[in-house]
Design an enzyme around this catalytic site. Structure first.
Site, mmCIF file in Angstrom:
data_model
loop_
_atom_site.group_PDB
_atom_site.id
_atom_site.type_symbol
_atom_site.label_atom_id
_atom_site.label_comp_id
_atom_site.label_asym_id
_atom_site.label_seq_id
_atom_site.Cartn_x
_atom_site.Cartn_y
_atom_site.Cartn_z
ATOM 1 N N THR A 75 -8.583 6.621 4.315
ATOM 2 C CA THR A 75 -8.927 7.776 5.339
ATOM 3 C C THR A 75 -10.090 8.402 4.963
ATOM 4 O O THR A 75 -11.285 8.476 5.891
ATOM 5 C CB THR A 75 -7.957 8.785 5.325
ATOM 6 N N GLU A 110 -8.577 13.678 -8.638
ATOM 7 C CA GLU A 110 -8.350 14.315 -7.372
ATOM 8 C C GLU A 110 -7.979 15.592 -7.617
ATOM 9 O O GLU A 110 -8.173 16.658 -7.108
ATOM 10 C CB GLU A 110 -7.394 13.549 -6.755
ATOM 11 N N GLY A 146 -7.507 12.465 1.019
ATOM 12 C CA GLY A 146 -6.084 12.115 1.900
ATOM 13 C C GLY A 146 -4.850 12.571 1.101
ATOM 14 O O GLY A 146 -5.030 13.230 0.155
#
Ligand code: 5RP
Length: 229
Positions: free
Chosen positions: A32, A106, A85
């Site tokens: 994404t 992340e 995402g």
């Protein structure tokens, strides 16, 4: 009706409007986010000036290919926004992430960012976390014993060492991923804490109280913004 890829593209392109001229943003990883990078690359060609802090080697490479300036987190004073995402999003905005294996960076980037916007197709919305196997990043030393300790917590029925193309999957930071099949995670806070108590666990894919907003794209082209805090 849009295909899965088209739905992801809708979310990625929509999120590009949140990236303002002259800002530095954290950029997540996955299929994404790919479309967000693609769109930002187009806008950079048209004069948008931004710097991104990537959450993986893959995102750094894609951003560089799109002529977007890449920085490391250490060189940044403050991150106002990260866009990423997710594999599952519950009604309170708690997340499972790490399907792409980039959960460690992340989570660090998300934790120092004022805002975390999640972009996803509607299949990622769930009532309760846990159907998607929870990724847990572990050091390679003693991973079998760590795996057993996770099973022994009683929270997950099965724990599998992640493989890719017939080989053990190795993260950007040279660790393994244990995919934990929990089915239903009744208390994500508790599970996250318990997993962190096991020596050898580096990070879990449970992102608790981090997402501020989700941008969800649907098959019919509709886009929904959900605010969490
Ligand atoms: C990578 C991630 C991704 O954000 C997550 O797996 C969703 O990816 P995609 O957009 O490809 O469905 O956490 O570590």
């Amino acid at each position: 009706m849009l295909s899965q890829e088209e739905i992801k593209k809708q979310a990625g392109v929509y999120a590009a409007d949140f990236v303002k001229q002259g800002t530095t943003i954290g950029l997540g990883t996955g299929s994404t986010v790919y479309w967000l990078i693609d769109e930002l690359g187009q806008r950079v060609k048209e004069g948008l000036e931004i710097v991104i802090v990537p959450t993986s080697a893959q995102t750094a490479q894609l951003a560089k290919q799109a002529n977007i300036t890449v920085s490391s987190l250490d060189r940044i004073e403050r991150l106002f926004l990260t866009i990423d995402g997710a594999d599952e999003i519950d009604p309170k905005g708690q997340l499972i992430k790490g399907g792409g294996g980039a959960l460690l960076q992340e989570k660090i980037v998300a934790s120092v960012s004022d805002e975390l916007i999640i972009i996803a197709d509607n299949s990622k919305l769930v009532h309760q976390l846990g159907k998607f196997p929870l990724p847990v990043e572990v050091i390679t030393f003693g991973y079998k014993q760590v795996r057993q300790k996770i099973v022994d917590t009683g929270f997950c029925k099965e724990v599998k060492l992640r493989e890719k193309n017939g080989e053990y999957f190795i993260t950007d930071h040279r660790h393994y991923i244990l995919d934990c099949y929990c089915e239903k995670i009744a208390d994500a806070f508790l599970l996250n804490d318990i997993l962190h108590l096991i020596p050898g666990v580096v990070e879990t894919g449970l992102f608790i109280d981090m997402a501020t907003k989700a941008i969800i794209a649907y098959e019919d082209g509709k886009i929904e913004e959900i605010a969490f805090r």
